[in-house]
Motif scaffolding. Structure first.
Motif, PDB file in Angstrom:
ATOM      1  N   VAL A 227       1.002  -1.277  -0.017  1.00 20.96           N
ATOM      2  CA  VAL A 227       0.056   0.071  -0.190  1.00 20.96           C
ATOM      3  C   VAL A 227       0.821   1.334   0.065  1.00 20.96           C
ATOM      4  O   VAL A 227       0.631   2.029  -0.791  1.00 20.96           O
ATOM      5  CB  VAL A 227      -1.017   0.015   1.250  1.00 20.96           C
ATOM      6  N   LYS A 228       1.910   1.273   0.716  1.00 18.16           N
ATOM      7  CA  LYS A 228       2.954   2.454   0.825  1.00 18.16           C
ATOM      8  C   LYS A 228       3.504   2.658  -0.601  1.00 18.16           C
ATOM      9  O   LYS A 228       3.513   3.775  -1.107  1.00 18.16           O
ATOM     10  CB  LYS A 228       3.873   2.251   1.932  1.00 18.16           C
ATOM     11  N   SER A 229       3.794   1.603  -0.970  1.00 15.53           N
ATOM     12  CA  SER A 229       4.698   1.774  -2.593  1.00 15.53           C
ATOM     13  C   SER A 229       3.744   2.268  -3.554  1.00 15.53           C
ATOM     14  O   SER A 229       4.005   3.029  -4.291  1.00 15.53           O
ATOM     15  CB  SER A 229       5.077   0.336  -2.669  1.00 15.53           C
ATOM     16  N   PHE A 230       2.476   1.546  -3.403  1.00 13.66           N
ATOM     17  CA  PHE A 230       1.412   2.146  -4.193  1.00 13.66           C
ATOM     18  C   PHE A 230       1.157   3.412  -4.109  1.00 13.66           C
ATOM     19  O   PHE A 230       1.102   4.308  -5.103  1.00 13.66           O
ATOM     20  CB  PHE A 230       0.088   1.175  -4.333  1.00 13.66           C
TER      21      PHE A 230
ATOM     22  N   ASN B  61       3.822   5.420  -5.601  1.00 16.58           N
ATOM     23  CA  ASN B  61       3.864   5.606  -6.935  1.00 16.58           C
ATOM     24  C   ASN B  61       2.941   6.564  -7.511  1.00 16.58           C
ATOM     25  O   ASN B  61       3.245   7.337  -8.493  1.00 16.58           O
ATOM     26  CB  ASN B  61       3.636   4.297  -7.630  1.00 16.58           C
ATOM     27  N   VAL B  62       1.590   6.571  -6.975  1.00 20.54           N
ATOM     28  CA  VAL B  62       0.497   7.533  -7.311  1.00 20.54           C
ATOM     29  C   VAL B  62       0.868   8.984  -7.118  1.00 20.54           C
ATOM     30  O   VAL B  62       0.704   9.834  -7.708  1.00 20.54           O
ATOM     31  CB  VAL B  62      -0.710   7.206  -6.684  1.00 20.54           C
ATOM     32  N   GLN B  63       1.639   9.110  -5.874  1.00 21.69           N
ATOM     33  CA  GLN B  63       2.025  10.703  -5.422  1.00 21.69           C
ATOM     34  C   GLN B  63       3.088  11.085  -6.451  1.00 21.69           C
ATOM     35  O   GLN B  63       3.041  12.146  -6.983  1.00 21.69           O
ATOM     36  CB  GLN B  63       2.579  10.353  -4.179  1.00 21.69           C
TER      37      GLN B  63
ATOM     38  N   GLU C  12       3.666  10.026  -9.903  1.00 21.67           N
ATOM     39  CA  GLU C  12       2.909  10.481 -11.050  1.00 21.67           C
ATOM     40  C   GLU C  12       2.053  11.535 -11.137  1.00 21.67           C
ATOM     41  O   GLU C  12       2.064  12.171 -12.085  1.00 21.67           O
ATOM     42  CB  GLU C  12       2.022   9.099 -11.440  1.00 21.67           C
ATOM     43  N   ILE C  13       1.430  11.852 -10.024  1.00 26.92           N
ATOM     44  CA  ILE C  13       0.511  13.126  -9.979  1.00 26.92           C
ATOM     45  C   ILE C  13       1.501  14.213  -9.886  1.00 26.92           C
ATOM     46  O   ILE C  13       1.230  15.394 -10.742  1.00 26.92           O
ATOM     47  CB  ILE C  13      -0.313  13.007  -8.575  1.00 26.92           C
ATOM     48  N   LYS C  14       2.558  14.286  -9.247  1.00 24.23           N
ATOM     49  CA  LYS C  14       3.642  15.225  -9.225  1.00 24.23           C
ATOM     50  C   LYS C  14       4.293  15.461 -10.740  1.00 24.23           C
ATOM     51  O   LYS C  14       4.380  16.692 -11.197  1.00 24.23           O
ATOM     52  CB  LYS C  14       4.813  15.111  -8.254  1.00 24.23           C
ATOM     53  N   GLU C  15       4.539  14.412 -11.299  1.00 22.89           N
ATOM     54  CA  GLU C  15       5.174  14.508 -12.691  1.00 22.89           C
ATOM     55  C   GLU C  15       3.879  14.952 -13.563  1.00 22.89           C
ATOM     56  O   GLU C  15       4.357  15.901 -14.525  1.00 22.89           O
ATOM     57  CB  GLU C  15       5.453  13.235 -13.168  1.00 22.89           C
ATOM     58  N   GLU C  16       2.700  14.703 -13.507  1.00 26.68           N
ATOM     59  CA  GLU C  16       1.518  15.194 -14.243  1.00 26.68           C
ATOM     60  C   GLU C  16       1.403  16.719 -14.118  1.00 26.68           C
ATOM     61  O   GLU C  16       1.202  17.480 -15.233  1.00 26.68           O
ATOM     62  CB  GLU C  16       0.387  14.665 -14.102  1.00 26.68           C
ATOM     63  N   LEU C  17       1.401  17.219 -12.837  1.00 25.69           N
ATOM     64  CA  LEU C  17       1.454  18.533 -12.618  1.00 25.69           C
ATOM     65  C   LEU C  17       2.313  19.407 -13.192  1.00 25.69           C
ATOM     66  O   LEU C  17       2.324  20.293 -13.667  1.00 25.69           O
ATOM     67  CB  LEU C  17       1.186  18.984 -10.898  1.00 25.69           C
ATOM     68  N   ARG C  18       3.742  19.111 -13.242  1.00 25.37           N
ATOM     69  CA  ARG C  18       4.814  19.391 -13.631  1.00 25.37           C
ATOM     70  C   ARG C  18       4.505  19.719 -15.299  1.00 25.37           C
ATOM     71  O   ARG C  18       5.054  20.531 -15.656  1.00 25.37           O
ATOM     72  CB  ARG C  18       6.078  18.856 -13.410  1.00 25.37           C
ATOM     73  N   VAL C  19       4.064  18.737 -15.717  1.00 26.58           N
ATOM     74  CA  VAL C  19       3.826  18.644 -17.480  1.00 26.58           C
ATOM     75  C   VAL C  19       2.939  19.563 -17.583  1.00 26.58           C
ATOM     76  O   VAL C  19       3.062  20.613 -18.557  1.00 26.58           O
ATOM     77  CB  VAL C  19       3.690  17.188 -17.639  1.00 26.58           C
TER      78      VAL C  19
END
Length: 113
Positions: A39-42, A45-47, A49-56
């Motif tokens: 659960v922590k790893s998931f 990963n989601v966090q 990905e969200i940061k990368e999407e916000l950066r893009v």
């Protein structure tokens, strides 16, 4: 994360020992530990990905602003975003340029008869 103190953990361990018994308790603890780890790893990963999407998204917005300003008199933030996008485009195109250079030999080979 959870507000569980020492006494609550001790109570859970005693109940687990009584319910599961000493043979199955270590296996149950490992299973729960693996679930928590997954659960922590998931969530990490989601966090990320969200940061990368916000950066893009931010880079995309800055590029739109730069295009509207005809790439002149850009603020430092927008100029930095444009530079990052150019670096990313160069990095994406670089493997193709390397392949083209490697596929065309620089010196012709001589045939031996």
């Amino acid at each position: 994360m959870f507000d569980i103190g020492f006494w609550e953990l001790l109570l859970i361990m005693i109940i687990g020992l009584v319910v599961l018994g000493p043979e199955r308790l270590p296996t149950a603890i490992r299973t729960v530990r693996n679930w928590v780890r997954n659960v922590k790893s998931f969530s990490q990963n989601v966090q990320s990905e969200i940061k990368e999407e916000l950066r893009v998204h931010e880079l995309h917005e800055n590029l739109k602003k730069a295009e509207q300003a005809n790439m002149e008199n850009l603020s430092p933030e927008i100029a930095q975003s444009v530079a990052e996008l150019k670096e990313a485009a160069d990095m994406v195109n670089r493997p193709y340029a390397d392949k083209k250079q490697n596929s065309s030999p620089s010196q012709p080979t001589e045939k031996q008869e």
